[in-house]
Design a protein around this motif. Structure first.
Motif, PDB file in Angstrom:
ATOM      1  N   PHE A 243      -8.037  -1.749   7.336  1.00 28.13           N
ATOM      2  CA  PHE A 243      -7.236  -1.980   8.544  1.00 28.13           C
ATOM      3  C   PHE A 243      -7.879  -3.036   9.449  1.00 28.13           C
ATOM      4  O   PHE A 243      -9.104  -3.176   9.485  1.00 28.13           O
ATOM      5  CB  PHE A 243      -7.070  -0.678   9.324  1.00 28.13           C
ATOM      6  CG  PHE A 243      -6.256   0.344   8.602  1.00 28.13           C
ATOM      7  CD1 PHE A 243      -4.895   0.450   8.820  1.00 28.13           C
ATOM      8  CD2 PHE A 243      -6.851   1.185   7.670  1.00 28.13           C
ATOM      9  CE1 PHE A 243      -4.138   1.392   8.136  1.00 28.13           C
ATOM     10  CE2 PHE A 243      -6.097   2.127   6.983  1.00 28.13           C
ATOM     11  CZ  PHE A 243      -4.740   2.225   7.213  1.00 28.13           C
TER      12      PHE A 243
ATOM     13  N   CYS B 154      -6.644   0.134  -2.199  1.00 30.56           N
ATOM     14  CA  CYS B 154      -7.130   0.623  -0.915  1.00 30.56           C
ATOM     15  C   CYS B 154      -6.850  -0.414   0.171  1.00 30.56           C
ATOM     16  O   CYS B 154      -6.709  -1.601  -0.126  1.00 30.56           O
ATOM     17  CB  CYS B 154      -8.617   0.958  -0.988  1.00 30.56           C
ATOM     18  SG  CYS B 154      -9.099   2.053   0.359  1.00 30.56           S
ATOM     19  N   PHE B 155      -6.765   0.051   1.391  1.00 31.51           N
ATOM     20  CA  PHE B 155      -6.328  -0.791   2.507  1.00 31.51           C
ATOM     21  C   PHE B 155      -7.409  -0.841   3.578  1.00 31.51           C
ATOM     22  O   PHE B 155      -7.922   0.204   3.982  1.00 31.51           O
ATOM     23  CB  PHE B 155      -5.060  -0.157   3.097  1.00 31.51           C
ATOM     24  CG  PHE B 155      -4.276  -1.038   4.018  1.00 31.51           C
ATOM     25  CD1 PHE B 155      -3.171  -1.734   3.565  1.00 31.51           C
ATOM     26  CD2 PHE B 155      -4.630  -1.162   5.358  1.00 31.51           C
ATOM     27  CE1 PHE B 155      -2.428  -2.527   4.423  1.00 31.51           C
ATOM     28  CE2 PHE B 155      -3.894  -1.959   6.213  1.00 31.51           C
ATOM     29  CZ  PHE B 155      -2.788  -2.640   5.749  1.00 31.51           C
TER      30      PHE B 155
ATOM     31  N   LEU C  32     -14.439  14.713  -2.185  1.00 32.81           N
ATOM     32  CA  LEU C  32     -13.544  15.868  -2.059  1.00 32.81           C
ATOM     33  C   LEU C  32     -13.289  16.470  -3.431  1.00 32.81           C
ATOM     34  O   LEU C  32     -12.932  15.749  -4.372  1.00 32.81           O
ATOM     35  CB  LEU C  32     -12.205  15.428  -1.463  1.00 32.81           C
ATOM     36  CG  LEU C  32     -12.031  15.543   0.040  1.00 32.81           C
ATOM     37  CD1 LEU C  32     -10.645  15.048   0.433  1.00 32.81           C
ATOM     38  CD2 LEU C  32     -12.237  16.948   0.544  1.00 32.81           C
ATOM     39  N   ASN C  33     -13.464  17.767  -3.527  1.00 33.26           N
ATOM     40  CA  ASN C  33     -13.215  18.500  -4.786  1.00 33.26           C
ATOM     41  C   ASN C  33     -14.019  17.974  -5.980  1.00 33.26           C
ATOM     42  O   ASN C  33     -13.563  18.057  -7.118  1.00 33.26           O
ATOM     43  CB  ASN C  33     -11.716  18.455  -5.153  1.00 33.26           C
ATOM     44  CG  ASN C  33     -10.865  19.033  -4.047  1.00 33.26           C
ATOM     45  OD1 ASN C  33     -11.260  19.995  -3.395  1.00 33.26           O
ATOM     46  ND2 ASN C  33      -9.711  18.445  -3.803  1.00 33.26           N
TER      47      ASN C  33
ATOM     48  N   ILE D 278     -14.038   4.318  -3.190  1.00 31.75           N
ATOM     49  CA  ILE D 278     -13.036   5.026  -4.017  1.00 31.75           C
ATOM     50  C   ILE D 278     -12.698   4.197  -5.267  1.00 31.75           C
ATOM     51  O   ILE D 278     -11.722   4.476  -5.960  1.00 31.75           O
ATOM     52  CB  ILE D 278     -11.765   5.404  -3.224  1.00 31.75           C
ATOM     53  CG1 ILE D 278     -11.047   4.172  -2.682  1.00 31.75           C
ATOM     54  CG2 ILE D 278     -12.059   6.365  -2.098  1.00 31.75           C
ATOM     55  CD1 ILE D 278      -9.618   4.487  -2.254  1.00 31.75           C
TER      56      ILE D 278
ATOM     57  N   ARG E 208     -16.490   1.793   2.723  1.00 33.28           N
ATOM     58  CA  ARG E 208     -15.679   3.008   2.560  1.00 33.28           C
ATOM     59  C   ARG E 208     -14.547   2.767   1.557  1.00 33.28           C
ATOM     60  O   ARG E 208     -14.244   3.620   0.723  1.00 33.28           O
ATOM     61  CB  ARG E 208     -15.112   3.442   3.917  1.00 33.28           C
ATOM     62  CG  ARG E 208     -14.347   4.739   3.850  1.00 33.28           C
ATOM     63  CD  ARG E 208     -13.864   5.195   5.205  1.00 33.28           C
ATOM     64  NE  ARG E 208     -12.781   4.359   5.719  1.00 33.28           N
ATOM     65  CZ  ARG E 208     -12.079   4.625   6.815  1.00 33.28           C
ATOM     66  NH1 ARG E 208     -12.374   5.702   7.521  1.00 33.28           N
ATOM     67  NH2 ARG E 208     -11.118   3.840   7.224  1.00 33.28           N
ATOM     68  N   SER E 209     -13.927   1.572   1.642  1.00 34.42           N
ATOM     69  CA  SER E 209     -12.848   1.258   0.705  1.00 34.42           C
ATOM     70  C   SER E 209     -13.385   1.147  -0.717  1.00 34.42           C
ATOM     71  O   SER E 209     -12.744   1.611  -1.665  1.00 34.42           O
ATOM     72  CB  SER E 209     -12.186  -0.074   1.085  1.00 34.42           C
ATOM     73  OG  SER E 209     -11.686  -0.007   2.384  1.00 34.42           O
TER      74      SER E 209
ATOM     75  N   GLN F 188       0.814  -1.216   0.000  1.00 35.01           N
ATOM     76  CA  GLN F 188       0.000   0.000   0.000  1.00 35.01           C
ATOM     77  C   GLN F 188       0.849   1.269   0.000  1.00 35.01           C
ATOM     78  O   GLN F 188       0.373   2.349  -0.325  1.00 35.01           O
ATOM     79  CB  GLN F 188      -0.928  -0.007   1.227  1.00 35.01           C
ATOM     80  CG  GLN F 188      -1.780   1.225   1.413  1.00 35.01           C
ATOM     81  CD  GLN F 188      -2.800   1.438   0.304  1.00 35.01           C
ATOM     82  OE1 GLN F 188      -3.507   0.526  -0.086  1.00 35.01           O
ATOM     83  NE2 GLN F 188      -2.852   2.663  -0.218  1.00 35.01           N
TER      84      GLN F 188
ATOM     85  N   GLN G 264     -10.286   1.586  11.577  1.00 33.06           N
ATOM     86  CA  GLN G 264      -9.901   2.998  11.468  1.00 33.06           C
ATOM     87  C   GLN G 264     -10.974   3.837  10.776  1.00 33.06           C
ATOM     88  O   GLN G 264     -10.685   4.639   9.875  1.00 33.06           O
ATOM     89  CB  GLN G 264      -8.551   3.141  10.740  1.00 33.06           C
ATOM     90  CG  GLN G 264      -7.377   2.601  11.507  1.00 33.06           C
ATOM     91  CD  GLN G 264      -7.156   3.284  12.851  1.00 33.06           C
ATOM     92  OE1 GLN G 264      -7.600   4.388  13.089  1.00 33.06           O
ATOM     93  NE2 GLN G 264      -6.482   2.592  13.740  1.00 33.06           N
ATOM     94  N   LEU G 265     -12.224   3.660  11.212  1.00 31.94           N
ATOM     95  CA  LEU G 265     -13.288   4.550  10.737  1.00 31.94           C
ATOM     96  C   LEU G 265     -13.054   5.904  11.390  1.00 31.94           C
ATOM     97  O   LEU G 265     -12.421   5.986  12.440  1.00 31.94           O
ATOM     98  CB  LEU G 265     -14.656   3.998  11.138  1.00 31.94           C
ATOM     99  CG  LEU G 265     -14.979   2.614  10.588  1.00 31.94           C
ATOM    100  CD1 LEU G 265     -16.297   2.115  11.148  1.00 31.94           C
ATOM    101  CD2 LEU G 265     -15.026   2.622   9.074  1.00 31.94           C
ATOM    102  N   PHE G 266     -13.572   6.970  10.781  1.00 38.91           N
ATOM    103  CA  PHE G 266     -13.414   8.296  11.381  1.00 38.91           C
ATOM    104  C   PHE G 266     -14.510   8.477  12.436  1.00 38.91           C
ATOM    105  O   PHE G 266     -15.696   8.536  12.093  1.00 38.91           O
ATOM    106  CB  PHE G 266     -13.479   9.380  10.308  1.00 38.91           C
ATOM    107  CG  PHE G 266     -12.442   9.205   9.220  1.00 38.91           C
ATOM    108  CD1 PHE G 266     -11.127   8.893   9.549  1.00 38.91           C
ATOM    109  CD2 PHE G 266     -12.767   9.337   7.871  1.00 38.91           C
ATOM    110  CE1 PHE G 266     -10.160   8.711   8.563  1.00 38.91           C
ATOM    111  CE2 PHE G 266     -11.809   9.154   6.889  1.00 38.91           C
ATOM    112  CZ  PHE G 266     -10.510   8.838   7.235  1.00 38.91           C
TER     113      PHE G 266
ATOM    114  N   TYR H 239     -16.931  11.082   2.419  1.00 42.74           N
ATOM    115  CA  TYR H 239     -15.970  12.172   2.594  1.00 42.74           C
ATOM    116  C   TYR H 239     -14.866  12.154   1.526  1.00 42.74           C
ATOM    117  O   TYR H 239     -14.687  13.125   0.792  1.00 42.74           O
ATOM    118  CB  TYR H 239     -15.356  12.167   4.004  1.00 42.74           C
ATOM    119  CG  TYR H 239     -14.344  13.275   4.133  1.00 42.74           C
ATOM    120  CD1 TYR H 239     -14.765  14.588   4.272  1.00 42.74           C
ATOM    121  CD2 TYR H 239     -12.986  13.028   4.008  1.00 42.74           C
ATOM    122  CE1 TYR H 239     -13.852  15.630   4.306  1.00 42.74           C
ATOM    123  CE2 TYR H 239     -12.067  14.057   4.039  1.00 42.74           C
ATOM    124  CZ  TYR H 239     -12.510  15.354   4.197  1.00 42.74           C
ATOM    125  OH  TYR H 239     -11.604  16.383   4.213  1.00 42.74           O
ATOM    126  N   ALA H 240     -14.125  11.038   1.447  1.00 42.88           N
ATOM    127  CA  ALA H 240     -12.976  10.999   0.518  1.00 42.88           C
ATOM    128  C   ALA H 240     -13.415  11.083  -0.953  1.00 42.88           C
ATOM    129  O   ALA H 240     -12.880  11.902  -1.703  1.00 42.88           O
ATOM    130  CB  ALA H 240     -12.138   9.759   0.768  1.00 42.88           C
TER     131      ALA H 240
END
Lengths: 217, 221
Positions: B68, B65-66, B89-90, B139, B135-136, B48, B72-74, B85-86
């Motif tokens: 964990f 993507c990794f 972005l933009n 993306i 989440r992974s 990674q 490691q959720l926010f 979120y990710a």
């Protein structure tokens, strides 16, 4: 009774200066402190980390009254700029507070799981957004009680402005005491003002803290 | 394409990986087995880019993507915010709308609809696992690296995870690299398993070519 009320009003007129000093210096302290912490943890260069560590150490290692006097009395000689007592106070207290806030943030960042940085990295989140939206909200929730403590300490330290003539609560109580040859009542009134401000900060702090509970995992 | 070329990695004089070379390109689900401390997680982290190998290289193309081990959720974001979120972005408004639809579909498929506005601390281990997976996937990775996806889960949830990862692999067309010490789980899900021991590859098998891959691997474990 009338004398007591007039004393309260007279000393209370210094509240505006005390609050200006508190808000101004906290804004400087929080901004500069955050930047110092982020720069330190971004590993830009070893020189940058060394310089930040030394600056924080020097600021924390010298008396605040010395820093205040240096800025108020020496800046006009060295740079030719005349600062008002309030401006000098805001700068001195702000710079001093930035070192303490940087240290508080350092402990918060170090206590945050390394995995949060890595999770942001693996999801391709740019560093600016990682700090702004992922790291800082969690760090601030963690260090919030320490930050409230710092604001309370800062409020009490603003009383040092009296040493260079700033007309804050403390200075006004001293002036009134000198005018009336009576110290007990004016100083107690100053104490009441400071305590009420501290109680207000604590109250607001606890309200905000209770709303942030969901952040702590 | 994902290829590990003669990778070495040490931490303070402790050799963790010693000359690992493996081509993962042809596998759909690639298992990395081995006891604790064998170097599985370190190898995944090198793939990674979370660790830099002392020697050797990792070749890959496409997004990775990794996932964990501890998810490691926010913690300050709800499930839907964690998912969006990710990728948002933009992004422009219409693209954000597409991603919202993708997130809703994923949550529906993973049984997370009722948890859309929940914070991670109120989720069970299995739910956190599914949120981390969703989440992974948000993306759109070509390769998903999973570190011990069944650790801390009970038997029933582990079975769910096997089915879930299998279906994700098939429907989303994602190549998975899964590190686990659980041989039953790995043989159930992987088409190829590499066994690591003390930082070296000691066995490399195609699971469908073996009648009893678990016992074969246990000999080297």
């Amino acid at each position: 009774m009338e004398k007591l009320i007039s004393s309260f009003l007279c000393i209370g007129a210094g509240l505006a200066i005390t609050l200006q000093l508190l808000v101004g210096s906290f804004l400087i302290g929080a901004t500069v402190g955050s930047l110092l912490s982020i720069l330190r943890y971004s590993n830009i260069s070893r020189i940058c980390t060394f310089l930040i560590d030394r600056a924080v150490s020097v600021i924390r290692g010298t008396p605040l009254i010395l820093q205040l006097s240096l800025i108020y009395f020496s800046v006009p000689c060295v740079l030719g700029i005349r600062l008002s007592a309030t401006s000098a106070g805001i700068i001195a207290f702000g710079v001093n507070s930035s070192a303490y806030i940087a240290e508080i943030l350092r402990s918060g960042i170090e206590s945050l799981a390394k995995g949060q940085f890595e999770a942001a990295q693996t999801l391709g989140i740019p560093k600016f957004y990682m700090w702004k939206d992922i790291i800082m909200p969690q760090v601030i929730a963690d260090i919030f009680p320490a930050l409230v403590n710092e604001i309370i300490t800062l409020l009490k330290e603003t009383a040092l402005i009296a040493t260079i003539g700033g007309a804050d609560i403390m200075r006004r109580s001293q002036t009134l005491a000198a005018e009336r040859y009576e110290y007990f009542v004016p100083l107690c009134i100053a104490g009441v003002y400071y305590y009420l401000l501290v109680a207000l900060i604590e109250f607001v702090g606890k309200k905000i803290e209770s709303k942030q509970l969901h952040v702590k995992g | 394409m994902l290829k590990v070329n003669d990778v070495y990695k040490s931490f303070n004089d402790t050799k963790v990986l010693e000359g690992i070379a493996v081509d993962i390109s042809k596998s759909k689900v690639f298992g990395l087995a081995g006891p604790s401390g064998s170097g599985k997680s370190t190898l995944l982290r090198c793939m990674q880019g979370l660790e830099t190998p002392d020697r050797g290289s990792i070749e890959h193309n496409g997004k990775m993507c990794f996932m964990f081990q501890d998810f490691q959720l926010f913690p300050h974001m709800t499930v839907i915010q964690n998912l969006l979120y990710a990728p948002n972005l933009n992004k422009k408004k219409h693209k954000k709308h597409d991603k919202e639809q993708q997130a809703n579909a994923l949550m529906r498929n993973l049984g997370l609809e009722s948890k859309k506005h929940a914070y991670p601390k109120s989720l069970s281990g299995g739910e956190k696992q599914r949120v981390a997976l969703a989440r992974s996937l948000m993306i759109d990775p070509e390769t998903l690296l999973c570190d011990e996806p069944t650790s801390g889960l009970d038997v029933a949830t582990t079975t769910d995870v096997v089915l879930l990862l299998k279906s994700v692999c098939e429907t989303a067309g994602v190549t998975m690299v899964i590190a686990s010490h659980n041989l039953d789980f790995l043989t159930e899900i992987s088409d190829r398993i590499v066994l690591l021991k003390s930082g070296k590859i000691v066995a490399d098998i195609e699971t469908r070519m073996h009648d009893d891959p678990i016992n074969y691997l246990k000999k080297y474990y």
